[in-house]
Design a protein around this motif. Structure first.
Motif, mmCIF file in Angstrom:
data_model
loop_
_atom_site.group_PDB
_atom_site.id
_atom_site.type_symbol
_atom_site.label_atom_id
_atom_site.label_comp_id
_atom_site.label_asym_id
_atom_site.label_seq_id
_atom_site.Cartn_x
_atom_site.Cartn_y
_atom_site.Cartn_z
ATOM 1 N N ASN B 102 106.231 41.694 110.880
ATOM 2 C CA ASN B 102 105.209 42.611 111.370
ATOM 3 C C ASN B 102 105.426 42.782 112.868
ATOM 4 O O ASN B 102 105.066 41.920 113.660
ATOM 5 N N ILE B 103 106.083 43.898 113.225
ATOM 6 C CA ILE B 103 106.350 44.130 114.643
ATOM 7 C C ILE B 103 105.416 45.214 115.135
ATOM 8 O O ILE B 103 105.534 46.375 114.727
ATOM 9 N N GLY B 272 115.936 31.034 94.466
ATOM 10 C CA GLY B 272 114.713 31.465 95.134
ATOM 11 C C GLY B 272 114.880 32.345 96.348
ATOM 12 O O GLY B 272 113.896 32.683 96.994
ATOM 13 N N GLY B 273 116.098 32.727 96.712
ATOM 14 C CA GLY B 273 116.277 33.583 97.876
ATOM 15 C C GLY B 273 115.689 32.933 99.115
ATOM 16 O O GLY B 273 116.047 31.818 99.472
ATOM 17 N N TYR B 274 114.734 33.660 99.726
ATOM 18 C CA TYR B 274 114.136 33.149 100.969
ATOM 19 C C TYR B 274 112.975 32.204 100.710
ATOM 20 O O TYR B 274 112.334 31.742 101.641
ATOM 21 N N ASN B 275 112.650 31.926 99.445
ATOM 22 C CA ASN B 275 111.497 31.070 99.158
ATOM 23 C C ASN B 275 111.848 29.603 99.315
ATOM 24 O O ASN B 275 112.936 29.173 98.978
ATOM 25 N N PHE B 276 110.896 28.850 99.840
ATOM 26 C CA PHE B 276 111.034 27.398 99.843
ATOM 27 C C PHE B 276 109.636 26.810 99.725
ATOM 28 O O PHE B 276 108.650 27.480 100.044
ATOM 29 N N PRO B 277 109.508 25.572 99.239
ATOM 30 C CA PRO B 277 108.170 25.009 99.056
ATOM 31 C C PRO B 277 107.406 24.987 100.376
ATOM 32 O O PRO B 277 107.934 24.542 101.390
ATOM 33 N N GLY B 278 106.218 25.501 100.349
ATOM 34 C CA GLY B 278 105.386 25.472 101.554
ATOM 35 C C GLY B 278 105.478 26.736 102.384
ATOM 36 O O GLY B 278 104.844 26.833 103.435
ATOM 37 N N ILE B 279 106.246 27.736 101.925
ATOM 38 C CA ILE B 279 106.410 28.966 102.723
ATOM 39 C C ILE B 279 105.084 29.714 102.842
ATOM 40 O O ILE B 279 104.796 30.335 103.869
ATOM 41 N N HIS B 280 104.218 29.600 101.816
ATOM 42 C CA HIS B 280 102.975 30.373 101.818
ATOM 43 C C HIS B 280 101.969 29.845 102.836
ATOM 44 O O HIS B 280 100.990 30.509 103.142
ATOM 45 N N LEU B 281 102.198 28.640 103.389
ATOM 46 C CA LEU B 281 101.255 28.098 104.356
ATOM 47 C C LEU B 281 101.459 28.660 105.756
ATOM 48 O O LEU B 281 100.577 28.571 106.598
ATOM 49 N N LEU B 282 102.663 29.261 105.981
ATOM 50 C CA LEU B 282 102.990 29.716 107.327
ATOM 51 C C LEU B 282 102.369 31.077 107.612
ATOM 52 O O LEU B 282 102.087 31.837 106.693
ATOM 53 N N PRO B 283 102.161 31.409 108.903
ATOM 54 C CA PRO B 283 101.716 32.768 109.238
ATOM 55 C C PRO B 283 102.809 33.795 108.948
ATOM 56 O O PRO B 283 103.979 33.431 108.796
ATOM 57 N N HIS B 284 102.391 35.061 108.893
ATOM 58 C CA HIS B 284 103.243 36.113 108.341
ATOM 59 C C HIS B 284 104.634 36.199 108.955
ATOM 60 O O HIS B 284 105.634 36.131 108.253
ATOM 61 N N ASN B 285 104.707 36.334 110.281
ATOM 62 C CA ASN B 285 106.025 36.529 110.889
ATOM 63 C C ASN B 285 106.873 35.277 110.833
ATOM 64 O O ASN B 285 108.089 35.344 110.642
ATOM 65 N N LEU B 286 106.220 34.124 110.978
ATOM 66 C CA LEU B 286 106.937 32.860 110.903
ATOM 67 C C LEU B 286 107.512 32.680 109.505
ATOM 68 O O LEU B 286 108.613 32.150 109.323
#
Lengths: 168, 350
Positions: B102-103, B272-286
């Motif tokens: 999100n830029i 999983g491509g760019y997915n990793f465990p815990g990715i959903h906890l991070l803010p959008h751009n991170l």
């Protein structure tokens, strides 16, 4: 924009199709034919039929033409290897192809310009809609054509099989 | 419209330059990994730990004499490496490198083109990639090159079938041919176990498909143990016997790019491509940036696997290669497809 691309693709496809016929080296003919297939795939994309375009490329450019090229390379045909044709053979072929041309022009002369078919749904070429149409409306012809493919495949395998020597 | 063009241009440029940079350094990595596996030191002269070795190699490649054999088909001889390089670089266009950034209030997707037939596009590019080798090998007008080219084409056609059939299982499970959907579909919980969000990778449900795909990827990139097209003990250098200077460099470079791209495809399809465990906890751009890092971590792991296998397994014999492709992998992948379809019908997942 689309029209411009249409003309570019058409020009290249007609040019390369002519080069397929006119080039003396069979390998060059095959390579020109591959370019023709690419431009036809481009036309499909212009008509919003991406699935058809990519399958066209995978099947024709990616598999069939590779096999053609493969066989030609194995046979190693070139300009010198082309058999000399007799004068009588040349005359006969000119007459027969001229007759075919005459018939085609006569048939096309009276033909009316076709109405550009208006697709009921312009997204019909997208893979989701195509799948629905193929597996719901046209499932019987689809399955029948697969059976046809299967039987031709079995036929090819049978022809390619070596003669079994009887040892008893 | 202008924003879109600028955004996509930057993305294309960065994917292209990252691909080239990685391919350059893969030559160095390959030699270092080989040295590691054979208990040697490997290149260590140019710069600290030899990290400038690729630059030295590239310089050498460019300044060598560029020789075109007199009896070759000149234009096709030049076209061969060009096609190989072109198709290798084209494939990266449909890989989702991350979610979206999100830029300044604008969602920028980290995928160059989200075509709805992404996976077929990759198959198409792979099948066209063989032309570079075939044309180059034939145009050299050398028996060894021709043998290499013919081997490459028959090998690629044979392994494409098993590859396509193993992908069908994934497509059935995801219900889409788009790589973006396939990557996004692996972000859930693994078998519904809590705390595993982002670990629902296809490899856990499709292990057989993954192994088939991996073996086929080795064969499609002409890597050992399937490097018969350039098998030096039989064919001198295979399809690139007659090539010198940067044309040879292009062929070798294309192989490394293909290795990078197929690692990216394997990671996207099965890991999983760019997915990793815990990715959903991070803010959008991170999330997007961490996703890119995770994807590249997976890619580097698979590149290491490619090299590891090369220095571990001996080369196959040609009939063994064909036997494996047609009589083992294809029936196995059809079986895998049928089991997947049956399971999905049984569980009403369609």
């Amino acid at each position: 924009m689309t029209e411009l691309f249409f003309y570019i693709f058409s020009f290249i496809s007609i040019l390369t199709a002519l080069l397929v016929v006119f080039s003396k080296n069979p390998i060059h003919s095959v390579l020109y034919l591959i370019v023709t297939f690419f431009t036809i795939a481009g036309q499909y994309i212009l008509m919003n039929a991406q699935f058809l375009a990519i399958v066209h490329l995978i099947v024709y450019a990616g598999a069939v033409m590779v096999l053609f090229l493969f066989v030609l390379m194995l046979l190693n045909l070139n300009e010198n290897a082309e058999p000399k044709k007799d004068l009588i053979l040349k005359i006969v072929s000119i007459i027969s192809s001229g007759l075919l041309f005459l018939t085609l022009t006569a048939a096309l002369k009276d033909a009316e310009t076709s109405q550009p078919s208006i697709a009921t749904n312009e997204n019909l070429g997208l893979v989701k809609n195509l799948g629905n149409v193929l597996f719901k409306e046209y499932v019987v012809p689809f399955e029948l054509s697969s059976i046809l493919f299967l039987s031709s495949m079995v036929g090819a395998v049978m022809l390619g099989k070596k003669e079994q020597t009887t040892n008893n | 419209m202008l924003d879109l063009i600028i955004e996509k241009s930057i993305l294309i440029l960065s994917v292209f330059s990252v691909t080239l940079l990685i391919a350059t350094y893969l030559t160095y990595t390959e030699r270092k990994v080989a040295a590691f596996l054979q208990d040697r030191i490997g290149p260590d002269r140019a710069g600290p730990f030899g990290i400038f070795q690729p630059l030295a190699d590239a310089g050498k490649m460019f300044f060598k004499e560029d020789f075109i054999p007199a009896a070759s088909a000149k234009w096709l001889f030049i076209m061969g490496p060009g096609i190989a390089m072109f198709t290798a670089c084209m494939t990266g266009a449909v890989i989702p490198w991350g979610t979206s950034l999100n830029i300044m209030g604008r969602e920028v997707s980290l995928q160059i083109a989200d075509v709805n037939i992404g996976i077929l596009y990759i198959m198409g590019m792979v099948s066209i990639g063989v032309y570079g080798i075939m044309i180059g090998g034939w145009a050299s007008n050398n028996k060894y090159s021709l043998m290499g080219a013919i081997r490459a084409s028959s090998q690629m056609i044979s392994y494409e079938l098993a590859m396509g059939l193993s992908i069908i299982s994934i497509v059935m499970m995801t219900g889409s041919l788009s790589l973006k959907d396939i990557a996004a579909g692996q972000s859930g919980q693994l078998f519904g176990i809590p705390l595993t969000t982002g670990l629902d990778w296809n490899v856990f449900v499709q292990p057989v498909g993954f192994i088939i795909f991996l073996v086929c990827a080795f064969a499609e990139t002409n890597r050992a143990p399937f490097d018969l097209p350039e098998c030096e003990s039989e064919l001198i250098g295979g399809y690139h016997t007659e090539y010198s200077s940067m044309k040879l460099g292009f062929f070798l470079f294309a192989e490394y790019i293909n290795m990078f791209i197929s690692s990216a495809v394997i990671s996207t399809l099965y890991f999983g491509g760019y997915n990793f465990p815990g990715i959903h906890l991070l803010p959008h751009n991170l999330q997007a940036i961490a996703g890119i890092a995770a994807l590249f971590g997976k890619i580097f792991f698979f590149i290491f696997v490619f090299m590891w296998v090369r220095w571990t397994l001996p080369r196959f014999r040609y009939d063994q290669l064909m036997h494996l492709g047609w009589k083992i992998l294809i029936p196995l992948s059809i079986l895998n497809m049928l089991v997947t379809a049956g399971w999905m019908t049984f569980r009403n997942l369609l």
